[in-house]
Structure formats: structure tokens, C-alpha cells
Design an enzyme around this catalytic site. Structure first.
Site, PDB file in Angstrom:
ATOM      1  N   THR A 100       0.839  -1.219  -0.042  1.00 36.33           N
ATOM      2  CA  THR A 100      -0.069   0.128   0.029  1.00 36.33           C
ATOM      3  C   THR A 100       1.012   1.275  -0.149  1.00 36.33           C
ATOM      4  OG1 THR A 100      -0.043  -0.288   2.283  1.00 36.33           O
ATOM      5  CG2 THR A 100      -1.937  -0.930   1.091  1.00 36.33           C
ATOM      6  N   GLY A 125      16.501 -11.311   3.627  1.00 37.92           N
ATOM      7  CA  GLY A 125      15.683 -11.879   2.698  1.00 37.92           C
ATOM      8  C   GLY A 125      14.466 -12.547   3.227  1.00 37.92           C
ATOM      9  N   GLY A 156      11.922 -10.883   4.459  1.00 34.44           N
ATOM     10  CA  GLY A 156      10.772  -9.909   4.524  1.00 34.44           C
ATOM     11  C   GLY A 156      10.642  -9.212   5.629  1.00 34.44           C
ATOM     12  N   LEU A 157      11.567  -8.952   6.490  1.00 37.40           N
ATOM     13  CA  LEU A 157      11.827  -8.171   7.647  1.00 37.40           C
ATOM     14  C   LEU A 157      12.502  -7.040   7.750  1.00 37.40           C
ATOM     15  CD1 LEU A 157      12.174 -11.622   9.868  1.00 37.40           C
ATOM     16  CD2 LEU A 157       9.993 -10.373   9.313  1.00 37.40           C
ATOM     17  N   SER A 158      12.742  -6.597   6.400  1.00 32.65           N
ATOM     18  CA  SER A 158      13.495  -5.273   6.208  1.00 32.65           C
ATOM     19  C   SER A 158      14.760  -5.282   6.810  1.00 32.65           C
ATOM     20  CB  SER A 158      12.575  -4.098   6.738  1.00 32.65           C
ATOM     21  OG  SER A 158      11.576  -3.956   6.258  1.00 32.65           O
ATOM     22  N   ASP A 165       9.223   0.260   4.873  1.00 30.29           N
ATOM     23  CA  ASP A 165      10.232  -0.082   5.874  1.00 30.29           C
ATOM     24  C   ASP A 165      11.067   0.827   6.632  1.00 30.29           C
ATOM     25  OD1 ASP A 165       9.276  -2.240   4.433  1.00 30.29           O
ATOM     26  OD2 ASP A 165      10.936  -2.594   3.284  1.00 30.29           O
TER      27      ASP A 165
HETATM   28  C1  GLA Z   1       8.739  -4.320   0.586  1.00 30.80           C
HETATM   29  C2  GLA Z   1       9.113  -2.788   0.510  1.00 30.80           C
HETATM   30  C3  GLA Z   1       8.177  -1.832   0.948  1.00 30.80           C
HETATM   31  C4  GLA Z   1       6.535  -2.224   0.803  1.00 30.80           C
HETATM   32  C5  GLA Z   1       6.619  -3.848   1.403  1.00 30.80           C
HETATM   33  C6  GLA Z   1       5.277  -4.566   0.820  1.00 30.80           C
HETATM   34  O1  GLA Z   1       9.426  -4.565   2.035  1.00 30.80           O
HETATM   35  O2  GLA Z   1      10.331  -2.471   0.657  1.00 30.80           O
HETATM   36  O3  GLA Z   1       8.039  -0.595   0.465  1.00 30.80           O
HETATM   37  O4  GLA Z   1       6.111  -2.051  -0.459  1.00 30.80           O
HETATM   38  O5  GLA Z   1       7.624  -4.553   0.440  1.00 30.80           O
HETATM   39  O6  GLA Z   1       4.399  -3.898   1.795  1.00 30.80           O
END
Ligand code: GLA
Length: 368
Positions: free
Chosen positions: A22, A109, A111-113, A159
Site C-alpha cells: 500500500t 531476505g 521480508g523483515l526489512s 520499511d
Molecule cells: C517491501 C518494500 C516496501 C513495501 C513492502 C510491501 O518491504 O520495501 O516498500 O512495499 O515490500 O508492503
């Protein structure tokens, strides 16, 4: 240079409670910061160079002249810190020279930034070390710009916003269209609940590929509806006017996801039992799987196994195509839920997941 010449700064990874993809659609999200941080020890130098090293990559010390950062060909982990230095310099901020020593504890990798945690740890270190007049909003934008232009991943600001703005004990309500945020009390322990994270051990990356493709399809959907961004669409029925199949599905996810974020925030603000947000999280997973089409067999299996063990809600998190899920579980069902996911992965022949408990933690800060 006056002021502090060296120190240690940290910035956390994040997990998003609800509101996926979003951010670049000017919508809403609700992340929390993880207790896992990237640590950046920074020392001011005057040699017009940036030197970076990482505890996770022993022996690789990268040195680049600050004036040559735009043309640097370094790839891999070092590109993130170099990108942040480059972005400061490009914006006209004076950095005479700096040594950056990184130590990252955010799973990569997953999905936790982990990348935003690196960017924000470096960005906040440079701001304090060189006493630069940079607001939090610009700090977030510097991290985003480093990721978009230097690393080459067309991500939004979810993130970096989470890594900089989150506070302990709260979820962070982000309104990307207005550039506003709000701290929402999020005390799961008091309700006898735990937020379980299961990293499915299927790493992803967002430079190119499916992520960029989703972003393009969202732009096509907005254009087809004659709006600047999908945020403007609040009536889900409107998306059915989009003729092309992929943009229509992507829009259906974004519009319904924005509504889910607002609903969850309303429930938490009203002091409702957090168990009640569970089904909304699970609906978010179905939307990411069926309409946004970014889930994987591992993510789906982890969500199904968590729900089968009695989780109140579960969903994949982050950019997709791999990474982690979250599950909202009664604390006394935590072990049983982990076991259920592990058993399912064993039966399916998937690599074993890594699980941990997420508590809403503090954002980027100076440590010493
Ligand atoms: C990644 C991207 C974010 C966001 C998410 C999905 O983490 O870095 O900017 O778009 O995917 O919500």
C-alpha cells in the site's frame, strides 16, 4: 568539525501487522519494529573516503572516494551503506570522510526489512555524527532514495518509516498519502496473546522481477480509473471497471487492504480484544495470495498450519515471493503452533522454518 566524532547507532527491522504494498499506492500500513537491529559504529574521518565493513562479511573492507560514489560498481551488502552516504552527498550535505562498521541481526531476505535497517542505521549515524539538519521525514526519504536509485529496488517507504518512527509497545499507523503517522498502543501480552513470526527460509529480493511488476500494474490500474493513486478508490466495486485482468486484481488487493488497515486501527483504538483483528489478517493473506499473487507454497502452508493449530489470524508479510508469515496466537498455544508449522514443512519436504516471537520495539536511535 565540532561535536561527537564517533558512536554507535542502531535501527530495527520491522514486521507489518497489516497493509502490504500500500505504501507506493499512497495508502495505509500498520508495522511494528522488531527487537532485531542493525548496529552501525561510525567514526568521522577527514580523508574524503568512506570505508565500510560488516561483521557478517569478515575480511571484506570496502573503501570508496566520496566524490566517486555515483560511479562505484560495488555490488552486494556494501551497496546499501554506500548508497546512503551517496544520497547525503547528492543532497549537498557535507561528509568529510567516514568509517562505518556494521553488525546486522535482522534475518536477511526474510521480508523483515534487513536492508532498511542497514540504511536507517547508517542514515541516523551520519545525521548525528556530522550534525546535519535532517528531519525524520528526510531521513526516511534518504533511505528510500538509496534503495530506489542506488540499489535499484523500486520500493516504497514502509520499511524506512517503520525503522525510524516505531516506538516500543506500539504499532505505527502510517498514512503515506498525507505523510502522517500515529502511534497505536499494541499490548498483546496483556491480552494473553503472542505474535509469532515464521521465516520460511525462502529468501527473496526486490530489485527487478515481481515487485517492480506489481508496482507497474498498480500504476496501470490507477490510470485506468483516472486517479493519481489507488488510495483515492474507496469503493471496492469500482475496481471491476478495470478491463485488464492483472491490474484489476492488483487494485482489488490495494483497495481492500487499505480498508483492512483502517478497520484494524479503529478496533485497536477502540480497545477491542486484539483477537478480533485475527480474521482481518487472514483475509489480508488471501488477498495477497489470490489477487496480488505474491505468495508461495511455503507461505501458504505456514499460514494454513498456524490456523489449523488455532491461531486467531495469520498472513504472509513484506514484499512477497518468499520470506515470513505472522500468526496471532494465544500465548499458551505458541509451542503447539510452532510444532504445527514445523510438522507441515516436514511433511511437504520444505526447508525448516525459523520461528521467533515479535514484540513491538523501538525505532532507530543512538546506542552509545
Ligand atoms: C517491501 C518494500 C516496501 C513495501 C513492502 C510491501 O518491504 O520495501 O516498500 O512495499 O515490500 O508492503
Amino acid at each position: 568539525m565540532s561535536g561527537v566524532e564517533q558512536g554507535v547507532w542502531v535501527a530495527p527491522g520491522r514486521v507489518n501487522i497489516i497493509g502490504e504494498h500500500t505504501d507506493y499506492n499512497d495508502g495505509y500500513a500498520l508495522p511494528i519494529a522488531l527487537p532485531h537491529v542493525v548496529r552501525c559504529a561510525a567514526t568521522a574521518e577527514s580523508d574524503a573516503r568512506v570505508m565500510v565493513s560488516s561483521r557478517q562479511h569478515p575480511g571484506e573492507v570496502i573503501t570508496e572516494p566520496i566524490a566517486g560514489l555515483a560511479d562505484a560498481t560495488v555490488t552486494g551488502w556494501a551497496r546499501y551503506p554506500l548508497g546512503v552516504v551517496h544520497e547525503y552527498v547528492r543532497r549537498g550535505y557535507a561528509i568529510a570522510g567516514v568509517r562505518l562498521e556494521l553488525d546486522g541481526a535482522v534475518p536477511v531476505g526474510a521480508g523483515l526489512s534487513s536492508s532498511a535497517a542497514v540504511e536507517c542505521a547508517v542514515a541516523v549515524a551520519l545525521r548525528d555524527l556530522f550534525e546535519l539538519p535532517v528531519t525524520d521525514a528526510e531521513l526516511i526519504d534518504i533511505g528510500r532514495a538509496a534503495e530506489n536509485s542506488y540499489v535499484g529496488a523500486a520500493t516504497g517507504t514502509l520499511d524506512q518509516s517503520a525503522s525510524v518512527l516505531c516506538t516500543a509497545g506500539h504499532a505505527l499507523f502510517l498514512d503515506f498519502g498525507r505523510g502522517e503517522h500515529d502511534q497505536v498502543p499494541f499490548d498483546l501480552a496483556a491480552a494473553g496473546l503472542t505474535l509469532l513470526v515464521a521465516d520460511t527460509n525462502t529468501p527473496h529480493q526486490h530489485a527487478g522481477g515481481g515487485y517492480a511488476q506489481r508496482r507497474k500494474e498498480c500504476e496501470q490500474a490507477a490510470a485506468a480509473l483516472g486517479v493519481r493513486s489507488l488510495r483515492e478508490i474507496t469503493d471496492i466495486a469500482a475496481v471491476e471497471r478495470i478491463a485488464a485482468d492483472a491490474p484489476r486484481r492488483r487494485a482489488r488487493h490495494i483497495v481492500s487492504e487499505n480498508a483492512r488497515v483502517l478497520e484494524v486501527v479503529r478496533m485497536l483504538h477502540d480497545g477491542r480484544d486484539p483477537r478480533e483483528i485475527g480474521p482481518i489478517l487472514t483475509a489480508g493473506h488471501a488477498s495477497l495470495r489470490d489477487d496480488f499473487e505474491i505468495s508461495t507454497p511455503q507461505l501458504d502452508a505456514a499460514v494454513a498450519a498456524a490456523l489449523a493449530a488455532g491461531a486467531h489470524g495469520a498472513r504472509m508479510v513484506g514484499g512477497g515471493f518468499g520470506g515470513s508469515i505472522i500468526a496471532l496466537v494465544d500465548t499458551d498455544r505458541l509451542d503447539a503452533t510452532v510444532e504445527s508449522i514445523e510438522n507441515r514443512f516436514h511433511t511437504e519436504g520444505f526447508a525448516q522454518p525459523r520461528t521467533f516471537v515479535a514484540v513491538p520495539s523501538a525505532g532507530a536511535r543512538r546506542e552509545s
